[in-house]
Write a protein that holds these residues in place. Structure first.
Motif, PDB file in Angstrom:
ATOM      1  N   VAL A  49       0.833  -1.204   0.000  1.00 50.25           N
ATOM      2  CA  VAL A  49       0.000   0.000   0.000  1.00 50.25           C
ATOM      3  C   VAL A  49       0.869   1.256   0.000  1.00 50.25           C
ATOM      4  CG1 VAL A  49      -1.750   1.310   1.267  1.00 50.25           C
ATOM      5  CG2 VAL A  49      -1.843  -1.186   1.223  1.00 50.25           C
ATOM      6  N   ALA A  50       1.902   1.255   0.851  1.00 56.78           N
ATOM      7  CA  ALA A  50       2.765   2.437   0.958  1.00 56.78           C
ATOM      8  C   ALA A  50       4.068   2.068   1.638  1.00 56.78           C
ATOM      9  CB  ALA A  50       2.057   3.532   1.759  1.00 56.78           C
ATOM     10  N   VAL A  51       5.084   2.904   1.387  1.00 62.14           N
ATOM     11  CA  VAL A  51       6.352   2.802   2.106  1.00 62.14           C
ATOM     12  C   VAL A  51       6.531   4.143   2.808  1.00 62.14           C
ATOM     13  CG1 VAL A  51       8.826   2.398   1.961  1.00 62.14           C
ATOM     14  CG2 VAL A  51       7.281   1.245   0.372  1.00 62.14           C
ATOM     15  N   GLN A  52       6.395   4.125   4.129  1.00 64.65           N
ATOM     16  CA  GLN A  52       6.411   5.361   4.908  1.00 64.65           C
ATOM     17  C   GLN A  52       7.751   5.524   5.606  1.00 64.65           C
ATOM     18  OE1 GLN A  52       3.085   4.761   7.523  1.00 64.65           O
ATOM     19  NE2 GLN A  52       1.553   5.111   5.935  1.00 64.65           N
ATOM     20  N   ASN A  53       8.328   6.713   5.476  1.00 67.43           N
ATOM     21  CA  ASN A  53       9.599   7.004   6.135  1.00 67.43           C
ATOM     22  C   ASN A  53       9.301   7.886   7.340  1.00 67.43           C
ATOM     23  OD1 ASN A  53      12.296   6.957   6.595  1.00 67.43           O
ATOM     24  ND2 ASN A  53      12.889   8.218   4.855  1.00 67.43           N
ATOM     25  N   GLY A  54       8.868   7.255   8.416  1.00 65.04           N
ATOM     26  CA  GLY A  54       8.420   7.988   9.592  1.00 65.04           C
ATOM     27  C   GLY A  54       9.501   8.172  10.624  1.00 65.04           C
ATOM     28  N   ALA A  55       9.068   8.564  11.832  1.00 63.71           N
ATOM     29  CA  ALA A  55      10.007   8.844  12.921  1.00 63.71           C
ATOM     30  C   ALA A  55      10.777   7.591  13.340  1.00 63.71           C
ATOM     31  CB  ALA A  55       9.250   9.414  14.119  1.00 63.71           C
ATOM     32  N   ARG A  56      10.131   6.436  13.228  1.00 63.51           N
ATOM     33  CA  ARG A  56      10.786   5.178  13.608  1.00 63.51           C
ATOM     34  C   ARG A  56      11.510   4.536  12.440  1.00 63.51           C
ATOM     35  NH1 ARG A  56       6.554   1.390  16.458  1.00 63.51           N
ATOM     36  NH2 ARG A  56       5.449   1.800  14.500  1.00 63.51           N
ATOM     37  N   GLY A  57      11.617   5.284  11.344  1.00 64.26           N
ATOM     38  CA  GLY A  57      12.288   4.745  10.167  1.00 64.26           C
ATOM     39  C   GLY A  57      11.281   4.266   9.138  1.00 64.26           C
ATOM     40  N   PRO A  58      11.768   3.740   8.031  1.00 63.44           N
ATOM     41  CA  PRO A  58      10.872   3.284   6.960  1.00 63.44           C
ATOM     42  C   PRO A  58       9.995   2.119   7.425  1.00 63.44           C
ATOM     43  CG  PRO A  58      13.125   3.510   6.180  1.00 63.44           C
ATOM     44  CD  PRO A  58      13.180   3.619   7.661  1.00 63.44           C
ATOM     45  N   GLU A  59       8.758   2.118   6.961  1.00 61.61           N
ATOM     46  CA  GLU A  59       7.824   1.049   7.311  1.00 61.61           C
ATOM     47  C   GLU A  59       7.057   0.653   6.050  1.00 61.61           C
ATOM     48  OE1 GLU A  59       5.091   0.200  11.179  1.00 61.61           O
ATOM     49  OE2 GLU A  59       4.653   2.026  10.081  1.00 61.61           O
ATOM     50  N   ILE A  60       7.074  -0.635   5.736  1.00 63.35           N
ATOM     51  CA  ILE A  60       6.371  -1.148   4.559  1.00 63.35           C
ATOM     52  C   ILE A  60       4.981  -1.589   5.001  1.00 63.35           C
ATOM     53  CG2 ILE A  60       6.417  -2.854   2.697  1.00 63.35           C
ATOM     54  CD1 ILE A  60       9.483  -3.090   3.268  1.00 63.35           C
ATOM     55  N   ILE A  61       3.950  -0.939   4.455  1.00 62.81           N
ATOM     56  CA  ILE A  61       2.568  -1.256   4.792  1.00 62.81           C
ATOM     57  C   ILE A  61       1.989  -2.124   3.678  1.00 62.81           C
ATOM     58  CG2 ILE A  61       0.309  -0.350   5.399  1.00 62.81           C
ATOM     59  CD1 ILE A  61       2.532   0.461   7.320  1.00 62.81           C
ATOM     60  N   ILE A  62       1.511  -3.315   4.032  1.00 64.53           N
ATOM     61  CA  ILE A  62       0.951  -4.228   3.033  1.00 64.53           C
ATOM     62  C   ILE A  62      -0.514  -4.516   3.359  1.00 64.53           C
ATOM     63  CG2 ILE A  62       3.162  -5.289   2.447  1.00 64.53           C
ATOM     64  CD1 ILE A  62       2.432  -7.631   4.261  1.00 64.53           C
ATOM     65  N   SER A  63      -1.232  -5.035   2.347  1.00 67.06           N
ATOM     66  CA  SER A  63      -2.669  -5.280   2.517  1.00 67.06           C
ATOM     67  C   SER A  63      -3.100  -6.486   1.691  1.00 67.06           C
ATOM     68  CB  SER A  63      -3.457  -4.049   2.065  1.00 67.06           C
ATOM     69  OG  SER A  63      -4.850  -4.316   2.042  1.00 67.06           O
ATOM     70  N   ARG A  64      -4.056  -7.229   2.241  1.00 64.98           N
ATOM     71  CA  ARG A  64      -4.725  -8.272   1.465  1.00 64.98           C
ATOM     72  C   ARG A  64      -6.195  -7.910   1.219  1.00 64.98           C
ATOM     73  NH1 ARG A  64      -3.071 -13.192   0.223  1.00 64.98           N
ATOM     74  NH2 ARG A  64      -5.165 -14.091   0.538  1.00 64.98           N
TER      75      ARG A  64
END
Length: 420
Positions: free
Chosen positions: A183-198
């Motif tokens: 869904v998105a790759v977010q570069n937030g305060a805790r670092g990059p986070e890969i958000i996936i969805s089914r």
């Protein structure tokens, strides 16, 4: 630096793809900070690390003076000559100032710095590798659960499937192999986070693009998708090539293509619909297999009134309104489905007319006359020919009243026959 850290440098360079120079730079900066604490506030301090042996030495640049007044920045002329025989007064000389037992402190500091830089480098690598992969399908293994979120191992990296992106009818267990949509790759305060969805509608879109070559090469185009994850999806397809059947291409030979997609969606129902620029035709396709009696469009309000027979009503609306709801999302119009009562109204009208004719002929109440018609006794001849008890049973009246009605019917039919 001990052999454990040297081995770590080799491992992370080989398996994680983090360059040795990057880790050494982080270690150097950390060890230099530790050296400043141990040596003191020297104005120019340098740490030399041998990348092969792991030996670390601390050097300070000191000014050569006759008499030392600041031990952190100056060195006596006599002591300086031990390091350089032809040294001159006021010359800046770099001399080793490695503190006693500094190796143990340095090794611990180096290890901490290396692990911190590795975590940072991994985050940078996640973002660099996945920043352009939003919208793709990835495969991974369920690693653990954080409350209701699912953490999936993608190999070098981990992705998170939040609870809202899960399919609520699916159960996930640690070790399960799953596919999901990025869904998105977010570069937030805790670092990059890969958000996936089914549960995302585009997960179905990407599955069709992977499975159906005609969609991949743009021969067939997906015009719209409406989905209630875990239950049902409607997908509208179209082709500019008249020789290509877009629905048939998506279904595949003996349904092979759509079966593969349904299997991936854990048997979620998938309706493949032929898209049309004609809204009325498109709605009729989207509501299949329900048979529609009439369609009324209100262009101003983007509202559609659908009328169906009673036996088609539940099919058109769908379980808990699902079919109507998905059709509305797919078409972009508000859908209202009602039972077509025109047949019932026509029947009631004919019954009332027949009842009025009987009431006038027999001089009885309209309600009794209508009951006679509904009971199958719609003509004077039929009423005159049956037993009074049959009339009583048919409309629920006393036998005496039934006999009166029959007698009236005989008189009325007799007088009608004499006038003819």
């Amino acid at each position: 630096m001990n052999s454990e850290i040297l081995a770590g440098l080799d491992f992370f360079e080989r398996d994680k793809g983090i360059k040795r120079e990057v880790l050494l730079e982080a270690i150097n900066n950390a060890v230099l900070a530790a050296a400043r604490k141990a040596v003191g506030p020297a104005k120019d301090l340098r740490v030399d690390i041998d990348s092969k042996s792991g030996d670390m030495k601390v050097y300070a640049k000191l000014t050569v003076v006759e008499k030392v007044e600041n031990k952190h920045d100056e060195i006596s002329f006599a002591l300086a000559k031990k390091f350089k025989a032809d040294v001159q007064l006021a010359e800046e000389l770099e001399v080793p100032v490695t503190p006693r037992d500094f190796g143990r402190i340095a090794a611990q500091t180096a290890k901490q710095a290396m692990m911190q830089r590795i975590r940072q480098a991994e985050k940078e690598m996640i973002y660099d590798e996945f920043k352009d992969r939003a919208g793709e399908i990835v495969s991974g293994t369920v690693r653990r659960f954080e409350r209701l979120d699912v953490v999936v191992d993608l190999g070098k990296f981990e992705a998170v499937m939040p609870n809202k992106e899960r399919v609520q009818t699916e159960d996930y267990n640690v070790g399960d192999r799953i596919r999901a949509y990025v869904v998105a790759v977010q570069n937030g305060a805790r670092g990059p986070e890969i958000i996936i969805s089914r549960s995302h509608p585009n997960f179905v879109r990407r599955l069709f693009e992977t499975e159906v070559s005609e969609i991949a090469d743009r021969t067939v185009e997906i015009k719209g998708i409406a989905r209630e994850a875990g239950h049902r999806t409607k997908i509208a397809v179209w082709s500019a090539n008249e020789k290509v059947d877009p629905v048939g291409a998506c279904v595949g030979m003996r349904g092979a293509r759509v079966k593969n997609i349904v299997r991936e969606l854990n048997n979620e129902k998938v309706d493949i619909i032929r898209w049309s620029a004609d809204t009325k035709e498109f709605v009729l396709e989207a509501l299949k297999p329900a048979k529609v009696k009439s369609v009324t469009l209100d262009d101003a309000k983007k509202n559609i009134l659908i009328k169906v027979d009673e036996d088609q009503l539940s099919l058109a609306i769908g379980k808990r309104g699902q079919n109507a709801r998905l059709t509305s999302r797919l078409t972009g119009w508000d859908i209202n489905i009602e039972q077509d009562k025109s047949v019932i109204e026509d029947f009631n009208d004919r019954v009332n007319k027949a009842g009025k004719a009987l009431a006038d002929a027999l001089q009885i109440e309209q309600a009794i006359a209508v009951a006679l018609v509904k009971g199958g006794l719609s003509t004077l001849e039929m009423i005159a020919d049956v037993e009074p008890q049959d009339i009583a049973d048919a409309i629920g009246i006393a036998p005496e009243k039934a006999a009166e009605i029959q007698a009236a019917a005989k008189r009325a039919s007799g007088s009608l026959a004499s006038t003819q």
